[in-house]
Design a protein around this motif. Structure first.
Motif, PDB file in Angstrom:
ATOM      1  N   LEU A  45       0.819  -1.218   0.000  1.00 28.21           N
ATOM      2  CA  LEU A  45       0.000   0.000   0.000  1.00 28.21           C
ATOM      3  C   LEU A  45       0.856   1.272   0.000  1.00 28.21           C
ATOM      4  O   LEU A  45       0.329   2.375  -0.094  1.00 28.21           O
ATOM      5  CB  LEU A  45      -0.933   0.010   1.214  1.00 28.21           C
ATOM      6  CG  LEU A  45      -2.063  -1.024   1.202  1.00 28.21           C
ATOM      7  CD1 LEU A  45      -2.787  -1.030   2.545  1.00 28.21           C
ATOM      8  CD2 LEU A  45      -3.047  -0.753   0.066  1.00 28.21           C
ATOM      9  N   ALA A 134      -5.794  -0.731   5.488  1.00 26.61           N
ATOM     10  CA  ALA A 134      -5.768   0.450   4.627  1.00 26.61           C
ATOM     11  C   ALA A 134      -6.531   1.613   5.246  1.00 26.61           C
ATOM     12  O   ALA A 134      -6.189   2.789   5.044  1.00 26.61           O
ATOM     13  CB  ALA A 134      -6.365   0.109   3.262  1.00 26.61           C
ATOM     14  N   LEU A 139      -6.591   4.712   2.761  1.00 27.25           N
ATOM     15  CA  LEU A 139      -6.226   4.109   1.484  1.00 27.25           C
ATOM     16  C   LEU A 139      -7.190   2.990   1.070  1.00 27.25           C
ATOM     17  O   LEU A 139      -6.805   2.068   0.354  1.00 27.25           O
ATOM     18  CB  LEU A 139      -4.793   3.546   1.569  1.00 27.25           C
ATOM     19  CG  LEU A 139      -3.676   4.585   1.752  1.00 27.25           C
ATOM     20  CD1 LEU A 139      -2.346   3.886   1.993  1.00 27.25           C
ATOM     21  CD2 LEU A 139      -3.590   5.481   0.514  1.00 27.25           C
ATOM     22  N   GLU A 140      -8.436   3.092   1.493  1.00 32.01           N
ATOM     23  CA  GLU A 140      -9.393   2.041   1.157  1.00 32.01           C
ATOM     24  C   GLU A 140      -9.571   1.880  -0.353  1.00 32.01           C
ATOM     25  O   GLU A 140      -9.678   0.758  -0.858  1.00 32.01           O
ATOM     26  CB  GLU A 140     -10.754   2.323   1.807  1.00 32.01           C
ATOM     27  CG  GLU A 140     -10.756   2.270   3.323  1.00 32.01           C
ATOM     28  CD  GLU A 140     -10.502   3.623   3.964  1.00 32.01           C
ATOM     29  OE1 GLU A 140     -10.922   3.807   5.116  1.00 32.01           O
ATOM     30  OE2 GLU A 140      -9.892   4.507   3.310  1.00 32.01           O
ATOM     31  N   ALA A 143      -6.599   0.113  -1.711  1.00 35.01           N
ATOM     32  CA  ALA A 143      -6.657  -1.299  -1.316  1.00 35.01           C
ATOM     33  C   ALA A 143      -7.619  -2.070  -2.214  1.00 35.01           C
ATOM     34  O   ALA A 143      -7.344  -3.213  -2.597  1.00 35.01           O
ATOM     35  CB  ALA A 143      -7.084  -1.413   0.143  1.00 35.01           C
TER      36      ALA A 143
END
Length: 288
Positions: A45, A134, A139-140, A143
């Motif tokens: 990530l 995430a 950072l979804e 991800a």
């Protein structure tokens, strides 16, 4: 009577919630991870700069490049609590491998998050853990893109596997072999397990149940491919001698091919964006 493990787990959660907000920064929490799958997910990530240290002992080959630039945080079984106290990470990632009591001890030094993979469908468990990690960094969406790419890769690799071949997975430990229910093999790649004889019976030790097998039993099962996860090699013990096992199977008339999987990757890691891909590729290479 209240389960003491439940009390310990609740204590860890309470301590984590108490300290997490104060330890976070604009980019999300700094981290020490005692789960290699969670660590490789964070690396994938792109939050490398938030990782403060990692356990050097028994580090799988695919993560060895991290050793040169990060301090040693101990081992998976024995985290370096002094270092944790010195570095004061925003988050310490742990699993059932460390145990609830040790999680409570570490939670007095820094917020702890148990990242043990949930029970049930393996793909969904990986999705849940990746998305959750995430979320600490906003950072979804990234991800989701990474996960879509991972599952597309798995589907492509699955399509490359010859139809009709059978596979058995075993764990080697100090000269002993036991059947291993490996979700990467049997769930993600949907490979066919060789039939297990009725003579193979479970043995329970503590909370764990094993299905011991011998070379003779494996010869009777006669899978096309025998995949070995070598626990002994992963923890610095005496590794399996695959040539001797291969010879025994051949002498018994089995055409099984013995393949020893990467010990650190399979016994000490898994369930991460990088490790799942590496495991899938290794299995497909072995059975093709």
């Amino acid at each position: 009577m209240t389960n003491p493990v439940t009390i310990l787990t609740a204590t860890v959660a309470a301590l984590a919630l108490a300290g997490c907000a104060a330890s976070d920064n604009a980019n999300g929490p700094t981290v020490i991870s005692y789960d290699h799958g969670a660590l490789d997910t964070l690396l994938e990530l792109g939050v490398d700069d938030q990782i403060l240290a990692l356990p050097h002992q028994g580090l799988p080959e695919y993560l060895e490049g991290m050793q040169a630039r990060l301090p040693d945080a101990g081992s998976l079984k024995l985290p370096d609590q002094e270092l944790i106290g010195q570095l004061t990470p925003g988050l310490v990632l742990m699993t059932g491998r460390q145990g609830a009591e040790l999680q409570v001890e570490v939670a007095r030094l820094a917020p702890v998050r148990d990242v043990t993979l949930p029970e049930g469908d393996y793909r969904e468990a990986v999705n849940a853990r990746v998305t959750s990690l995430a979320g600490y960094y906003g950072l979804e969406a990234a991800a989701g893109i990474k996960l879509d790419a991972l599952w597309q890769h798995v589907a492509e690799q699955k399509a490359a596997v010859p139809a009709g071949s059978t596979v058995t997975v075993v764990t080697h430990n100090d000269g002993n072999l036991s059947l291993r229910s490996e979700p990467v093999v049997y769930e993600l790649l949907d490979l066919t397990a060789a039939t297990v004889p009725d003579a193979v019976q479970p043995v329970t030790r503590g909370e764990r149940t094993f299905y011991p097998v011998t070379a003779d039993i494996l010869a009777d099962m006669a899978p096309d491919t025998l995949l070995v996860v070598d626990r002994s090699a992963a923890i610095g013990g005496e590794p399996l001698a695959p040539q001797a096992l291969q010879s025994t199977l051949n002498q018994a008339g089995a055409s099984t091919r013995v393949v020893v999987l990467n010990p650190g990757l399979w016994y000490l890691s898994g369930g991460g964006l990088q490790s799942v891909r590496l495991q899938v590729d290794e299995v497909v290479d072995a059975v093709r």
